[in-house]
Design a protein around this motif. Sequence first.
Motif, PDB file in Angstrom:
ATOM      1  N   ASN A  56       0.820  -1.213   0.000  1.00 19.47           N
ATOM      2  CA  ASN A  56       0.000   0.000   0.000  1.00 19.47           C
ATOM      3  C   ASN A  56       0.860   1.272   0.000  1.00 19.47           C
ATOM      4  O   ASN A  56       0.743   2.113   0.896  1.00 19.47           O
ATOM      5  N   PRO A  57       1.743   1.440  -0.989  1.00 18.70           N
ATOM      6  CA  PRO A  57       2.665   2.571  -0.979  1.00 18.70           C
ATOM      7  C   PRO A  57       2.043   3.930  -1.246  1.00 18.70           C
ATOM      8  O   PRO A  57       2.726   4.931  -1.196  1.00 18.70           O
ATOM      9  N   ASP A  58       0.734   4.004  -1.510  1.00 20.77           N
ATOM     10  CA  ASP A  58       0.126   5.316  -1.739  1.00 20.77           C
ATOM     11  C   ASP A  58      -0.366   5.966  -0.446  1.00 20.77           C
ATOM     12  O   ASP A  58      -0.953   7.032  -0.468  1.00 20.77           O
ATOM     13  N   PHE A  59      -0.149   5.341   0.701  1.00 18.52           N
ATOM     14  CA  PHE A  59      -0.478   5.863   2.023  1.00 18.52           C
ATOM     15  C   PHE A  59      -1.978   6.038   2.259  1.00 18.52           C
ATOM     16  O   PHE A  59      -2.389   6.809   3.108  1.00 18.52           O
ATOM     17  N   ASP A  60      -2.842   5.324   1.472  1.00 17.68           N
ATOM     18  CA  ASP A  60      -4.276   5.337   1.753  1.00 17.68           C
ATOM     19  C   ASP A  60      -4.554   4.658   3.089  1.00 17.68           C
ATOM     20  O   ASP A  60      -5.494   4.982   3.783  1.00 17.68           O
ATOM     21  N   ASP A  61      -3.752   3.708   3.396  1.00 17.24           N
ATOM     22  CA  ASP A  61      -3.855   2.977   4.650  1.00 17.24           C
ATOM     23  C   ASP A  61      -2.439   2.966   5.222  1.00 17.24           C
ATOM     24  O   ASP A  61      -1.540   3.564   4.672  1.00 17.24           O
ATOM     25  N   ASN A  62      -2.227   2.288   6.295  1.00 12.72           N
ATOM     26  CA  ASN A  62      -0.887   2.245   6.871  1.00 12.72           C
ATOM     27  C   ASN A  62      -0.012   1.270   6.083  1.00 12.72           C
ATOM     28  O   ASN A  62      -0.150   0.055   6.220  1.00 12.72           O
ATOM     29  N   PRO A  63       0.917   1.787   5.249  1.00 10.36           N
ATOM     30  CA  PRO A  63       1.767   0.887   4.478  1.00 10.36           C
ATOM     31  C   PRO A  63       2.768   0.151   5.370  1.00 10.36           C
ATOM     32  O   PRO A  63       3.119   0.636   6.442  1.00 10.36           O
ATOM     33  N   GLU A  64       3.184  -0.984   4.887  1.00 11.85           N
ATOM     34  CA  GLU A  64       4.188  -1.802   5.579  1.00 11.85           C
ATOM     35  C   GLU A  64       5.304  -2.107   4.603  1.00 11.85           C
ATOM     36  O   GLU A  64       5.100  -2.088   3.395  1.00 11.85           O
ATOM     37  N   TYR A  65       6.499  -2.392   5.139  1.00 13.15           N
ATOM     38  CA  TYR A  65       7.589  -2.864   4.299  1.00 13.15           C
ATOM     39  C   TYR A  65       8.208  -4.104   4.931  1.00 13.15           C
ATOM     40  O   TYR A  65       8.199  -4.270   6.153  1.00 13.15           O
ATOM     41  N   TYR A  66       8.698  -4.974   4.059  1.00 13.95           N
ATOM     42  CA  TYR A  66       9.418  -6.188   4.464  1.00 13.95           C
ATOM     43  C   TYR A  66      10.615  -6.285   3.537  1.00 13.95           C
ATOM     44  O   TYR A  66      10.468  -6.155   2.318  1.00 13.95           O
ATOM     45  N   ASN A  67      11.814  -6.489   4.099  1.00 17.41           N
ATOM     46  CA  ASN A  67      12.982  -6.614   3.227  1.00 17.41           C
ATOM     47  C   ASN A  67      14.071  -7.464   3.847  1.00 17.41           C
ATOM     48  O   ASN A  67      14.035  -7.788   5.032  1.00 17.41           O
ATOM     49  N   ILE A  68      15.023  -7.790   3.007  1.00 14.79           N
ATOM     50  CA  ILE A  68      16.256  -8.434   3.448  1.00 14.79           C
ATOM     51  C   ILE A  68      17.366  -7.446   3.120  1.00 14.79           C
ATOM     52  O   ILE A  68      17.398  -6.857   2.044  1.00 14.79           O
ATOM     53  N   THR A  69      18.244  -7.217   4.078  1.00  8.18           N
ATOM     54  CA  THR A  69      19.299  -6.224   3.946  1.00  8.18           C
ATOM     55  C   THR A  69      20.656  -6.886   4.096  1.00  8.18           C
ATOM     56  O   THR A  69      20.866  -7.693   5.004  1.00  8.18           O
ATOM     57  N   LEU A  70      21.567  -6.526   3.202  1.00  9.70           N
ATOM     58  CA  LEU A  70      22.960  -6.984   3.245  1.00  9.70           C
ATOM     59  C   LEU A  70      23.845  -5.751   3.371  1.00  9.70           C
ATOM     60  O   LEU A  70      23.588  -4.735   2.721  1.00  9.70           O
ATOM     61  N   GLY A  71      24.882  -5.828   4.177  1.00 12.56           N
ATOM     62  CA  GLY A  71      25.776  -4.689   4.309  1.00 12.56           C
ATOM     63  C   GLY A  71      27.017  -5.028   5.101  1.00 12.56           C
ATOM     64  O   GLY A  71      27.245  -6.174   5.484  1.00 12.56           O
ATOM     65  N   PHE A  72      27.807  -4.004   5.348  1.00 13.43           N
ATOM     66  CA  PHE A  72      28.971  -4.160   6.216  1.00 13.43           C
ATOM     67  C   PHE A  72      29.173  -2.874   6.991  1.00 13.43           C
ATOM     68  O   PHE A  72      28.652  -1.816   6.631  1.00 13.43           O
ATOM     69  N   LYS A  73      29.896  -2.973   8.093  1.00 18.02           N
ATOM     70  CA  LYS A  73      30.166  -1.812   8.934  1.00 18.02           C
ATOM     71  C   LYS A  73      31.656  -1.772   9.252  1.00 18.02           C
ATOM     72  O   LYS A  73      32.273  -2.806   9.531  1.00 18.02           O
ATOM     73  N   VAL A  74      32.227  -0.567   9.188  1.00 15.04           N
ATOM     74  CA  VAL A  74      33.644  -0.359   9.474  1.00 15.04           C
ATOM     75  C   VAL A  74      33.800   0.861  10.371  1.00 15.04           C
ATOM     76  O   VAL A  74      32.951   1.750  10.373  1.00 15.04           O
ATOM     77  N   PRO A  75      34.900   0.914  11.139  1.00 15.55           N
ATOM     78  CA  PRO A  75      35.173   2.118  11.926  1.00 15.55           C
ATOM     79  C   PRO A  75      35.508   3.286  11.000  1.00 15.55           C
ATOM     80  O   PRO A  75      36.079   3.096   9.930  1.00 15.55           O
ATOM     81  N   LEU A  76      35.156   4.492  11.413  1.00 16.38           N
ATOM     82  CA  LEU A  76      35.430   5.692  10.639  1.00 16.38           C
ATOM     83  C   LEU A  76      36.393   6.563  11.446  1.00 16.38           C
ATOM     84  O   LEU A  76      36.163   6.808  12.624  1.00 16.38           O
ATOM     85  N   PHE A  77      37.466   6.989  10.824  1.00 20.60           N
ATOM     86  CA  PHE A  77      38.480   7.842  11.449  1.00 20.60           C
ATOM     87  C   PHE A  77      39.237   7.158  12.585  1.00 20.60           C
ATOM     88  O   PHE A  77      39.757   7.817  13.469  1.00 20.60           O
ATOM     89  N   ARG A  78      39.279   5.840  12.589  1.00 23.95           N
ATOM     90  CA  ARG A  78      40.059   5.117  13.593  1.00 23.95           C
ATOM     91  C   ARG A  78      40.355   3.726  13.063  1.00 23.95           C
ATOM     92  O   ARG A  78      39.714   3.245  12.144  1.00 23.95           O
ATOM     93  N   LYS A  79      41.348   3.085  13.644  1.00 23.60           N
ATOM     94  CA  LYS A  79      41.692   1.713  13.253  1.00 23.60           C
ATOM     95  C   LYS A  79      40.854   0.732  14.061  1.00 23.60           C
ATOM     96  O   LYS A  79      40.438   1.014  15.179  1.00 23.60           O
ATOM     97  N   ALA A  80      40.620  -0.426  13.458  1.00 20.78           N
ATOM     98  CA  ALA A  80      39.868  -1.478  14.153  1.00 20.78           C
ATOM     99  C   ALA A  80      40.707  -2.014  15.308  1.00 20.78           C
ATOM    100  O   ALA A  80      41.845  -2.426  15.122  1.00 20.78           O
ATOM    101  N   LYS A  81      40.141  -1.982  16.510  1.00 20.68           N
ATOM    102  CA  LYS A  81      40.838  -2.475  17.695  1.00 20.68           C
ATOM    103  C   LYS A  81      40.523  -3.945  17.948  1.00 20.68           C
ATOM    104  O   LYS A  81      41.363  -4.706  18.363  1.00 20.68           O
ATOM    105  N   TYR A  82      39.278  -4.338  17.673  1.00 20.36           N
ATOM    106  CA  TYR A  82      38.828  -5.705  17.899  1.00 20.36           C
ATOM    107  C   TYR A  82      38.467  -6.354  16.569  1.00 20.36           C
ATOM    108  O   TYR A  82      38.130  -5.666  15.608  1.00 20.36           O
TER     109      TYR A  82
END
Length: 171
Positions: A56-82
């Motif tokens: 229901n992406p036109d917002f006539d009713d309460n829209p919902e989303y379902y997804n699968i997400t892939l990603g990665f995370k890295v430190p910013l402005f510092r070296k990885a300690k662990y």
Amino acid sequence: MFRNRILVFSFIALIISGSCPASDNTLYISPGLRIGWEFGRGMTFSPKISFGINTNPDFDDNPEYYNITLGFKVPLFRKAKYSYDRYNFVELQAGCTPFKHNGLFAGGGLGFMFYQDNNKTKFRPMVTIDSGCLIFAAFDFIFLENKKISTDFGFLGIMPIPLSKGKPWFD
């Protein structure tokens, strides 16, 4: 092993998407960039990509989303300690607009992060809580060994791109 988990999550996402009425659904792909602050460690950077369905992406009713997400995370402005400072993740996410016609989504996700430690791949569960519209405020909680919890607060900008001919978003 990772490939098998991706297949399982993809299968679950297809089942979820198939359970919604087809006439109001829009399949989408959504790249995103997140800048965060991991408490006790500093800034983090996380690009991600999501594939999902918006009901229901036109917002006539309460829209919902379902997804699968892939990603990665890295430190910013510092070296990885662990070893777990740099990691990849897979997450199933869902959300909705709690108030009709406002366009503000609230949701979250469950998944796992994985990282290399002494040439072994380790997996840890993670939970995300977020709210917003195109720019989301988000908390990530990662449950590490020895009952430690890594907490990261940040802002995530996304750009949903419709893949199907359902109703357009933000019309």
